[in-house]
Design a protein around this motif. Structure first.
Motif, PDB file in Angstrom:
ATOM      1  N   THR A 249       0.853  -1.183   0.000  1.00 43.42           N
ATOM      2  CA  THR A 249       0.000   0.000   0.000  1.00 43.42           C
ATOM      3  C   THR A 249       0.892   1.238   0.000  1.00 43.42           C
ATOM      4  O   THR A 249       2.036   1.177   0.448  1.00 43.42           O
ATOM      5  CB  THR A 249      -0.906   0.060   1.250  1.00 43.42           C
ATOM      6  OG1 THR A 249      -0.086   0.069   2.422  1.00 43.42           O
ATOM      7  CG2 THR A 249      -1.844  -1.134   1.301  1.00 43.42           C
ATOM      8  N   TYR A 271       6.710  -0.727  -4.741  1.00 44.66           N
ATOM      9  CA  TYR A 271       5.381  -0.857  -5.344  1.00 44.66           C
ATOM     10  C   TYR A 271       5.349  -2.098  -6.230  1.00 44.66           C
ATOM     11  O   TYR A 271       6.246  -2.298  -7.051  1.00 44.66           O
ATOM     12  CB  TYR A 271       5.093   0.402  -6.161  1.00 44.66           C
ATOM     13  CG  TYR A 271       3.892   0.387  -7.072  1.00 44.66           C
ATOM     14  CD1 TYR A 271       2.667  -0.131  -6.669  1.00 44.66           C
ATOM     15  CD2 TYR A 271       3.980   0.928  -8.358  1.00 44.66           C
ATOM     16  CE1 TYR A 271       1.563  -0.109  -7.513  1.00 44.66           C
ATOM     17  CE2 TYR A 271       2.883   0.964  -9.209  1.00 44.66           C
ATOM     18  CZ  TYR A 271       1.679   0.439  -8.783  1.00 44.66           C
ATOM     19  OH  TYR A 271       0.583   0.463  -9.621  1.00 44.66           O
ATOM     20  N   ALA A 273       2.485  -5.688  -7.450  1.00 50.37           N
ATOM     21  CA  ALA A 273       1.144  -6.267  -7.479  1.00 50.37           C
ATOM     22  C   ALA A 273       1.286  -7.768  -7.637  1.00 50.37           C
ATOM     23  O   ALA A 273       2.339  -8.264  -8.047  1.00 50.37           O
ATOM     24  CB  ALA A 273       0.339  -5.684  -8.641  1.00 50.37           C
ATOM     25  N   GLU A 319      -4.583   6.174 -15.058  1.00 49.99           N
ATOM     26  CA  GLU A 319      -4.277   4.813 -14.634  1.00 49.99           C
ATOM     27  C   GLU A 319      -2.832   4.463 -14.983  1.00 49.99           C
ATOM     28  O   GLU A 319      -2.375   4.707 -16.101  1.00 49.99           O
ATOM     29  CB  GLU A 319      -5.200   3.798 -15.304  1.00 49.99           C
ATOM     30  CG  GLU A 319      -4.942   2.373 -14.814  1.00 49.99           C
ATOM     31  CD  GLU A 319      -5.718   1.299 -15.569  1.00 49.99           C
ATOM     32  OE1 GLU A 319      -6.063   0.288 -14.940  1.00 49.99           O
ATOM     33  OE2 GLU A 319      -5.957   1.471 -16.780  1.00 49.99           O
ATOM     34  N   THR A 348      -2.839  -1.720 -14.028  1.00 46.73           N
ATOM     35  CA  THR A 348      -2.703  -1.909 -12.584  1.00 46.73           C
ATOM     36  C   THR A 348      -3.981  -1.602 -11.830  1.00 46.73           C
ATOM     37  O   THR A 348      -4.190  -2.114 -10.726  1.00 46.73           O
ATOM     38  CB  THR A 348      -1.586  -1.020 -12.013  1.00 46.73           C
ATOM     39  OG1 THR A 348      -1.975   0.363 -12.122  1.00 46.73           O
ATOM     40  CG2 THR A 348      -0.272  -1.253 -12.740  1.00 46.73           C
ATOM     41  N   ASP A 350      -4.370   1.183 -10.572  1.00 42.84           N
ATOM     42  CA  ASP A 350      -3.941   2.243  -9.666  1.00 42.84           C
ATOM     43  C   ASP A 350      -3.944   3.581 -10.397  1.00 42.84           C
ATOM     44  O   ASP A 350      -3.589   3.661 -11.580  1.00 42.84           O
ATOM     45  CB  ASP A 350      -2.531   1.965  -9.130  1.00 42.84           C
ATOM     46  CG  ASP A 350      -2.513   0.775  -8.189  1.00 42.84           C
ATOM     47  OD1 ASP A 350      -3.398   0.708  -7.322  1.00 42.84           O
ATOM     48  OD2 ASP A 350      -1.625  -0.084  -8.328  1.00 42.84           O
ATOM     49  N   GLY A 352      -2.538   7.476 -10.614  1.00 48.57           N
ATOM     50  CA  GLY A 352      -1.386   8.275 -10.206  1.00 48.57           C
ATOM     51  C   GLY A 352      -0.788   8.990 -11.389  1.00 48.57           C
ATOM     52  O   GLY A 352      -1.414   9.105 -12.462  1.00 48.57           O
ATOM     53  N   LEU A 362       1.277   7.472  -6.538  1.00 44.59           N
ATOM     54  CA  LEU A 362      -0.042   6.861  -6.582  1.00 44.59           C
ATOM     55  C   LEU A 362      -1.009   7.691  -5.760  1.00 44.59           C
ATOM     56  O   LEU A 362      -0.665   8.168  -4.677  1.00 44.59           O
ATOM     57  CB  LEU A 362       0.006   5.438  -6.022  1.00 44.59           C
ATOM     58  CG  LEU A 362       0.998   4.467  -6.682  1.00 44.59           C
ATOM     59  CD1 LEU A 362       0.885   3.098  -6.017  1.00 44.59           C
ATOM     60  CD2 LEU A 362       0.763   4.358  -8.170  1.00 44.59           C
ATOM     61  N   ASP A 364      -4.680   6.574  -5.802  1.00 48.74           N
ATOM     62  CA  ASP A 364      -5.683   5.622  -5.319  1.00 48.74           C
ATOM     63  C   ASP A 364      -5.914   4.520  -6.322  1.00 48.74           C
ATOM     64  O   ASP A 364      -5.267   4.460  -7.371  1.00 48.74           O
ATOM     65  CB  ASP A 364      -7.006   6.325  -5.005  1.00 48.74           C
ATOM     66  CG  ASP A 364      -7.528   5.944  -3.634  1.00 48.74           C
ATOM     67  OD1 ASP A 364      -7.874   4.776  -3.436  1.00 48.74           O
ATOM     68  OD2 ASP A 364      -7.568   6.814  -2.758  1.00 48.74           O
ATOM     69  N   ARG A 365      -6.856   3.653  -5.993  1.00 47.20           N
ATOM     70  CA  ARG A 365      -7.308   2.621  -6.912  1.00 47.20           C
ATOM     71  C   ARG A 365      -8.420   3.189  -7.781  1.00 47.20           C
ATOM     72  O   ARG A 365      -9.307   3.895  -7.286  1.00 47.20           O
ATOM     73  CB  ARG A 365      -7.848   1.418  -6.141  1.00 47.20           C
ATOM     74  CG  ARG A 365      -6.816   0.653  -5.359  1.00 47.20           C
ATOM     75  CD  ARG A 365      -5.956  -0.187  -6.248  1.00 47.20           C
ATOM     76  NE  ARG A 365      -6.716  -1.241  -6.932  1.00 47.20           N
ATOM     77  CZ  ARG A 365      -6.212  -1.993  -7.898  1.00 47.20           C
ATOM     78  NH1 ARG A 365      -4.971  -1.796  -8.318  1.00 47.20           N
ATOM     79  NH2 ARG A 365      -6.946  -2.941  -8.464  1.00 47.20           N
ATOM     80  N   LYS A 465      -4.049  -4.024   2.523  1.00 46.72           N
ATOM     81  CA  LYS A 465      -5.079  -3.354   1.733  1.00 46.72           C
ATOM     82  C   LYS A 465      -6.385  -3.306   2.505  1.00 46.72           C
ATOM     83  O   LYS A 465      -6.815  -4.286   3.092  1.00 46.72           O
ATOM     84  CB  LYS A 465      -5.272  -4.068   0.401  1.00 46.72           C
ATOM     85  CG  LYS A 465      -4.084  -3.938  -0.539  1.00 46.72           C
ATOM     86  CD  LYS A 465      -4.348  -4.631  -1.863  1.00 46.72           C
ATOM     87  CE  LYS A 465      -3.160  -4.490  -2.796  1.00 46.72           C
ATOM     88  NZ  LYS A 465      -3.373  -5.181  -4.090  1.00 46.72           N
TER      89      LYS A 465
END
Length: 481
Positions: A249, A271, A273, A319, A348, A350, A352, A362, A364-365, A465
């Motif tokens: 996160t 960072y 995933a 994104e 992703t 994400d 940013g 970043l 947020d989602r 998360k």
């Protein structure tokens, strides 16, 4: 991926294992599994606590050219049943009766007979591991990594961490999560010494940093929060640490700065995933808390518009998308794979931007952005402000339906104090209006929470998360204001 040939050691609850010990035990377990019918190309479910036998089982399954299906030991019957239905493993290995009730399982509590290990070289293109996505917005999907993609990610992790055979790490994060597995395999490949912990205990972790002279600590948000709030943190000697890695996160700066102020230990934000384990990391010299760093070696990053999909210029928000040899081979169910890519770029999810110098930030989602009167509101931005209040122990922000789109709701867990009775209220020590005004003084008016609910704990995955869907179910009544 290939188990490698580096020397190293693993310690667990008073017992030490050399790399040769692990390989010989893996060879013995592989013989057992082969006798039970496991063949090249099969999938084997693994549901285990953090223990040496987990590592041995992974290496054994790879020796056979089979793929490991990692299941969280925290899962219940229906979650395990879903995972098995998605991945269709033929056998199971583990220490959890939930899995044993659903599939023939080799119990890891039974001794393993070692044999002298010969060389093992799985097909680089074959699946190595299937690890489940976090499932923050729905049922988790299985992420497929080949031996080649995982090996590339391991090499990236070694490089960005500056990891060598002289380093000493400890692992308390769940091995069923991509970060836990990545840390274990990376330590084996680099020849670093590692200590496994069956479960996370803060005092044990801090004591081991001191006694084992740990050089690199791996942390996710719950661990970072626990360190920052430890009342006796200064009594532990943490001087052996080169840094604490913060992953899974975005960094909460107020928490990280508090730890550094109390211990002198710096942070290394990174960072990644499940689908692409190492996307970015801060430089070892000059790490910053306001960014996850720059793209890891071999990773290309671009930013596209959330509305049109057009590629954006440096500094523009959209994104984050990536290309790398370490990206997943795809999802199971297979039909979910297509939507994860945009013309070959991994999406992703994400939000940013990347500046002219390559620093990635970043916000947020994409699926968690809150739309307030046409404005996009990032929960993480509001959470960063709330975390700055000394009486806020943890928090999470989410959106609920409103007449003008959505409204912002903040769930807040307060510090442990005898003066606070947390039953949807903390009025004795902290008020809803105080927190709303705090956000209003720092951010635009439309970002102010319309409601604050005081909760005992913020629901999080082991990776850190926030489970916003759980908060919405519990506290997400539509706003009528």
């Amino acid at each position: 991926m290939s188990p490698g040939s580096k020397s190293g050691a693993l310690d667990f609850e008073g017992r030490s294992y050399s790399r040769n010990d692990l390989d010989d035990l893996a060879a013995g377990l592989a013989d057992e599994l082969a006798a039970e019918g496991v063949r090249t190309g099969d999938r084997v479910a693994l549901m285990s606590s953090n223990r040496p036998e987990f590592v041995i089982a992974v290496l054994a399954i790879w020796r056979l050219g089979a793929a490991v299906v990692l299941l969280s030991p925290a899962w219940k019957h229906d979650e395990v049943a879903h995972a098995l239905a998605v991945t269709a493993p033929t056998r199971a290995v583990g220490d959890n009766p939930v899995l044993g009730a659903l599939l023939p399982m080799r119990d890891l509590d039974h001794p393993i007979s070692p044999r002298a290990a010969d060389a093992a070289s799985p097909d680089p293109a074959a699946d190595a591991v299937l690890v489940f996505s976090s499932g923050t917005t729905g049922l988790p999907k299985a992420v497929r990594h080949t031996h080649a993609s995982l090996a590339f990610g391991v090499r990236q992790w070694i490089e960005v961490l500056g990891l060598t055979g002289a380093d000493r790490i400890q692992i308390a994060t769940p091995p069923s999560h991509i970060l836990g597995l990545l840390n274990i395999v990376t330590a084996l490949e680099a020849g670093a010494w590692m200590r496994l912990h069956r479960r996370f205990d803060l005092d044990t972790m801090l004591g081991c940093i001191q006694d084992d002279r740990i050089t690199i600590e791996m942390a996710v948000a719950p661990i970072a929060l626990a360190i920052a709030s430890h009342p006796k943190l200064e009594t532990f000697d943490l001087s052996s640490l080169r840094y604490i890695m913060w992953g899974a996160t975005p960094v909460t700066a107020a928490v990280a700065e508090q730890v550094t102020a109390r211990t002198g230990v710096r942070w290394l934000p990174a960072y990644g995933a499940s689908e692409l384990p190492v996307i970015a990391c801060n430089p070892l010299d000059g790490a910053r808390l306001d960014t996850v760093g720059k793209a890891a070696p071999g990773v290309r990053v671009r930013v596209v518009s959330l509305d049109t999909g057009a590629v954006l210029a440096p500094g523009e928000t959209g994104e984050i998308q990536c290309r790398a040899d370490s990206v997943m081979a795809g999802y199971l169910p297979a039909e979910a794979t297509a939507s994860a890519f945009d013309d070959g770029w991994y999406r992703t999810g994400d939000v940013g931007h990347v500046d002219d110098d390559g620093w990635i930030r970043l916000t947020d989602r994409a699926k968690e952005m809150i739309k307030v009167r046409g404005f996009q509101v990032a929960p993480a931005e509001i959470e960063a402000v709330l975390h700055g209040h000394p009486l806020v122990r943890d928090c999470a922000v989410f959106g609920v339906p409103a007449e003008d789109g959505e409204s912002v709701v903040a769930a807040v867990a307060v510090v442990d104090t005898a003066a606070v009775a947390v039953v949807d209220t903390a009025a004795d020590i902290l008020t809803e209006d105080e927190l709303i005004d705090l956000v209003g003084a720092r951010l635009a008016t439309y970002k102010r929470p319309r409601r604050v609910v005081f909760v005992p704990e913020i629901p999080r995955l082991p990776s850190g998360k926030v489970l916003r869907r759980v908060l919405k179910e519990r506290y997400g009544r539509p706003s009528d204001q």
